[in-house]
Design a protein around this motif. Structure first.
Motif, short mmCIF file in Angstrom:
data_model
loop_
_atom_site.label_atom_id
_atom_site.label_comp_id
_atom_site.label_asym_id
_atom_site.label_seq_id
_atom_site.Cartn_x
_atom_site.Cartn_y
_atom_site.Cartn_z
N VAL A 79 0.01 -94.94 -104.64
CA VAL A 79 -1.31 -95.47 -104.30
C VAL A 79 -1.21 -96.87 -103.73
CG1 VAL A 79 -3.51 -96.20 -105.28
CG2 VAL A 79 -2.54 -94.00 -105.93
N ARG A 80 -0.30 -97.68 -104.27
CA ARG A 80 -0.14 -99.06 -103.79
C ARG A 80 0.30 -99.10 -102.33
NH1 ARG A 80 2.11 -101.18 -108.02
NH2 ARG A 80 4.24 -100.64 -107.50
N ASN A 81 0.98 -98.06 -101.89
CA ASN A 81 1.53 -98.06 -100.53
C ASN A 81 0.77 -97.18 -99.54
OD1 ASN A 81 4.26 -99.64 -100.54
ND2 ASN A 81 4.25 -98.48 -102.46
N LEU A 82 -0.38 -96.65 -99.95
CA LEU A 82 -1.17 -95.82 -99.05
C LEU A 82 -1.88 -96.67 -97.99
CD1 LEU A 82 -2.83 -93.28 -101.52
CD2 LEU A 82 -0.94 -92.84 -99.93
N PRO A 83 -2.16 -96.10 -96.82
CA PRO A 83 -2.94 -96.83 -95.81
C PRO A 83 -4.37 -97.04 -96.27
CG PRO A 83 -2.58 -94.55 -95.12
CD PRO A 83 -1.74 -94.76 -96.34
N ALA A 84 -5.07 -97.96 -95.61
CA ALA A 84 -6.43 -98.32 -96.01
C ALA A 84 -7.44 -97.29 -95.51
CB ALA A 84 -6.78 -99.71 -95.49
N GLN A 85 -7.39 -96.11 -96.08
CA GLN A 85 -8.29 -95.01 -95.75
C GLN A 85 -8.68 -94.29 -97.04
OE1 GLN A 85 -7.11 -92.48 -92.44
NE2 GLN A 85 -5.61 -93.99 -91.76
N PRO A 86 -9.78 -93.51 -97.02
CA PRO A 86 -10.16 -92.77 -98.22
C PRO A 86 -9.04 -91.84 -98.68
CG PRO A 86 -11.96 -92.78 -96.65
CD PRO A 86 -10.77 -93.37 -95.94
N VAL A 87 -8.97 -91.64 -100.00
CA VAL A 87 -7.90 -90.84 -100.59
C VAL A 87 -8.51 -89.57 -101.21
CG1 VAL A 87 -5.98 -90.82 -102.24
CG2 VAL A 87 -6.67 -92.97 -101.14
N GLU A 88 -7.86 -88.44 -100.98
CA GLU A 88 -8.31 -87.17 -101.53
C GLU A 88 -7.29 -86.65 -102.54
OE1 GLU A 88 -8.83 -84.55 -98.26
OE2 GLU A 88 -10.60 -85.61 -97.46
N PHE A 89 -7.79 -86.18 -103.67
CA PHE A 89 -6.97 -85.54 -104.70
C PHE A 89 -7.39 -84.09 -104.82
CE2 PHE A 89 -5.76 -89.73 -105.69
CZ PHE A 89 -4.83 -89.77 -106.73
N THR A 90 -6.41 -83.21 -104.89
CA THR A 90 -6.69 -81.79 -105.08
C THR A 90 -5.61 -81.20 -105.97
OG1 THR A 90 -7.56 -81.71 -102.82
CG2 THR A 90 -7.20 -79.60 -103.93
N THR A 91 -6.00 -80.37 -106.93
CA THR A 91 -5.00 -79.67 -107.73
C THR A 91 -4.76 -78.28 -107.13
OG1 THR A 91 -6.76 -78.92 -109.21
CG2 THR A 91 -5.51 -80.86 -109.88
N LYS A 92 -3.49 -77.94 -107.01
CA LYS A 92 -3.09 -76.62 -106.54
C LYS A 92 -2.02 -76.10 -107.48
CE LYS A 92 -4.15 -77.16 -101.61
NZ LYS A 92 -3.61 -77.10 -100.22
N GLY A 93 -2.41 -75.23 -108.38
CA GLY A 93 -1.46 -74.71 -109.35
C GLY A 93 -0.94 -75.82 -110.24
N ALA A 94 0.37 -76.01 -110.25
CA ALA A 94 0.99 -77.04 -111.08
C ALA A 94 1.23 -78.32 -110.31
CB ALA A 94 2.32 -76.52 -111.64
N GLU A 95 0.52 -78.52 -109.22
CA GLU A 95 0.74 -79.69 -108.37
C GLU A 95 -0.59 -80.39 -108.08
OE1 GLU A 95 3.68 -80.17 -104.68
OE2 GLU A 95 1.79 -79.23 -104.08
N VAL A 96 -0.53 -81.71 -108.05
CA VAL A 96 -1.65 -82.52 -107.57
C VAL A 96 -1.28 -83.03 -106.18
CG1 VAL A 96 -2.92 -84.68 -107.86
CG2 VAL A 96 -2.55 -83.20 -109.82
N VAL A 97 -2.12 -82.73 -105.22
CA VAL A 97 -1.88 -83.14 -103.84
C VAL A 97 -2.71 -84.38 -103.55
CG1 VAL A 97 -1.99 -82.49 -101.42
CG2 VAL A 97 -1.40 -80.77 -103.14
#
Length: 383
Positions: A79-97
Motif C-alpha cells: 500500500v505504501r508503494n501504490l500510485p496515487a489512485q483509488p484502490v480496489e480489494f476483491t477476494t477470490k477463493g484463498a486470495e485477496v486481489v
C-alpha cells in the motif's frame, strides 16, 4: 469481500494497524492484518499481538461486505508503494486481489477463523485534546527505563483525579512528570495505572493532529487501557500498578535557583557534549549572572563556554550526564528554563517558565507554572 477506497486514506489506516504486528509472531495468524468491510460503508483494519491491539476505521465504497486475514507487513509495504489512485480489494477463493491503476497484487489469505478475538476497551473515562496529550507524553517518555527486568520502570504512570491528569516516567536516575487538565466522563473519577511507554508514545504520536483523544479505563482493577481518536484506536495490557510516589520528590528546599534562556542553553550543552565520552558529565558552575559550561575528554579535548543567567541563592557547581540534561530541556518549549538545586549531590529540578513580554526580566518569584517537571540526579564531582 469487495470494496474501493482512497489510496492515502488506505495507507494511513494500514500503517496504523501494522504498528502492533510482531516481527516474530508466536502464532502464524498474528502476522496477519484483519480486514473487515461492512454493508454501511465502514472499513476496518486491525492488528493484535496479545499485548496490544490497533484498529483503524475509514469510509469506503463497499460492494460486498466481508472479512479476511492477510499478511500484514506485506500489505503495508504494498500500500505504501501504490500510485496515487483509488484502490480496489476483491477476494477470490484463498486470495485477496489488490488493484490500483496498472498495478495488481495477489495475497494469499490466512485462516481468519483462527484469529483471536480482539479485546474490547473498558468504559470511556474521559477525553483530552490530542495535541496536548501527544505533547505531554513526548515530554515524559525520555525518562522511562529500558530494562525489561524492571517492567514498572518501562511504563508511563497515569494518575487521574477529577479533571487533573498526571503523566510520569522514571528510570531511577530521573523523573519526568507533566500535569494537565482533561475532561472526565464522571466528575469524581480517579485512576492510577502504568502503560507501556513505547506503546503510549507511538499511539500519541500517530493520532491525527487536532483529534480529540478518548481514554477508556474503569479506574478499579484495570488490566487494559483503551486510547482512541480520529478513527484510530488501540488497547494495551497494563503493567503492574506499583509505582514510586514521584510527586513527593518533585518538591524540595532549593538553595540555588537559576533561570536561563532555553535555546542558548541547549546549544551550549550540545557543543560541550562533543568532547565528552560515554559516562563523562557536563559541569555547570553557576555564579551571579553567569553559568560556566565545561566538559573534557581526558587530555584529548575540552570545552568551556559561558552564558548569562539569573541566579537566586547560593553559587553552585554541579554536573549532569549531557543526554539527561538535553532530554529534560527538550520537554521545555518556553523561552526561559528554571533549574533548582539543593546542593551538588542532590537531585535538581528543571522546569519551564511561561514566556514573558519583551524587555521583562525573569525572576525567581514568578509563580506561574507550565505543568512540566524534570528531576535529575547529578553526577558526583571528583575534583
Amino acid at each position: 469481500m469487495e470494496f474501493r477506497v482512497d489510496r492515502q486514506t488506505l495507507a494511513e489506516a494500514v500503517a496504523w494497524a501494522a504498528r502492533t504486528l510482531p516481527a516474530r509472531p508466536a502464532l502464524p495468524v498474528l502476522a496477519g492484518m484483519l480486514v473487515e468491510a461492512t454493508a454501511d460503508g465502514g472499513l476496518a483494519f486491525a492488528g493484535f499481538d496479545y499485548e496490544v491491539s490497533t484498529r483503524a476505521r475509514v469510509d469506503a465504497d463497499v460492494a460486498e461486505p466481508g472479512r479476511a486475514l492477510v499478511p500484514g507487513r506485506l500489505l503495508a509495504e504494498i500500500v505504501r508503494n501504490l500510485p496515487a489512485q483509488p484502490v480496489e480489494f476483491t477476494t477470490k477463493g484463498a486470495e485477496v486481489v489488490v488493484r490500483c491503476g496498472p498495478a495488481e497484487f495477489g495475497l494469499l489469505t490466512l485462516p481468519v477463523e483462527d484469529y483471536p478475538t480482539l479485546p474490547e476497551p473498558p468504559a470511556r473515562a474521559g477525553t483530552v485534546p490530542g495535541d496536548l496529550f501527544a505533547a505531554a507524553v513526548a515530554q515524559v517518555v525520555p525518562a522511562a527505563g529500558r530494562d525489561d527486568t524492571l517492567p514498572m520502570l518501562t511504563g508511563v504512570r497515569v494518575d487521574i483525579d477529577g479533571d487533573t491528569m498526571w503523566l510520569a516516567c522514571t528510570d531511577r536516575y530521573r523523573i519526568a512528570a507533566r500535569e494537565l487538565t482533561w475532561s472526565p466522563a464522571e466528575p469524581g473519577f480517579t485512576a492510577g495505572v502504568v502503560v507501556p511507554a513505547r506503546t503510549l508514545a507511538d499511539t500519541a504520536k500517530a493520532i491525527r493532529p487536532g483529534a480529540e483523544v478518548a481514554l477508556d479505563l474503569t479506574g478499579a482493577a484495570d488490566t487494559l487501557i483503551g486510547v482512541s481518536g480520529g478513527g484510530r484506536s488501540m488497547t494495551s495490557r497494563l503493567l503492574d500498578d506499583q509505582y514510586i510516589n514521584y510527586r513527593s520528590r518533585l518538591t524540595g528546599d532549593w538553595t540555588s535557583v537559576a533561570e536561563i534562556r532555553t535555546a542558548p542553553f541547549v546549544e551550549a550543552i550540545k557543543r560541550a557534549a562533543l568532547v565528552t565520552e560515554r559516562g563523562t558529565p557536563i559541569r555547570l558552575a553557576f555564579t551571579a549572572g553567569e553559568v560556566r559550561i565545561r566538559a573534557a575528554s581526558g587530555d584529548s579535548a575540552r570545552a568551556n563556554e559561558s552564558l548569562g543567567v539569573e541566579l537566586s541563592g547560593d553559587d553552585i557547581d554541579i554536573a549532569f550526564a549531557p543526554q539527561y540534561l538535553l532530554d529534560g530541556l527538550a520537554g521545555i518549549d518556553t523561552e526561559y528554563a528554571r533549574l533548582e538545586c539543593a546542593g551538588p549531590t542532590k537531585a535538581a529540578l528543571l522546569t519551564g517558565i511561561p514566556d514573558r513580554k519583551d524587555g521583562e526580566e525573569p525572576g525567581p518569584d514568578d509563580p506561574s507554572d507550565t505543568g512540566f517537571r524534570y528531576l535529575a540526579m547529578p553526577v558526583r564531582l571528583t575534583a
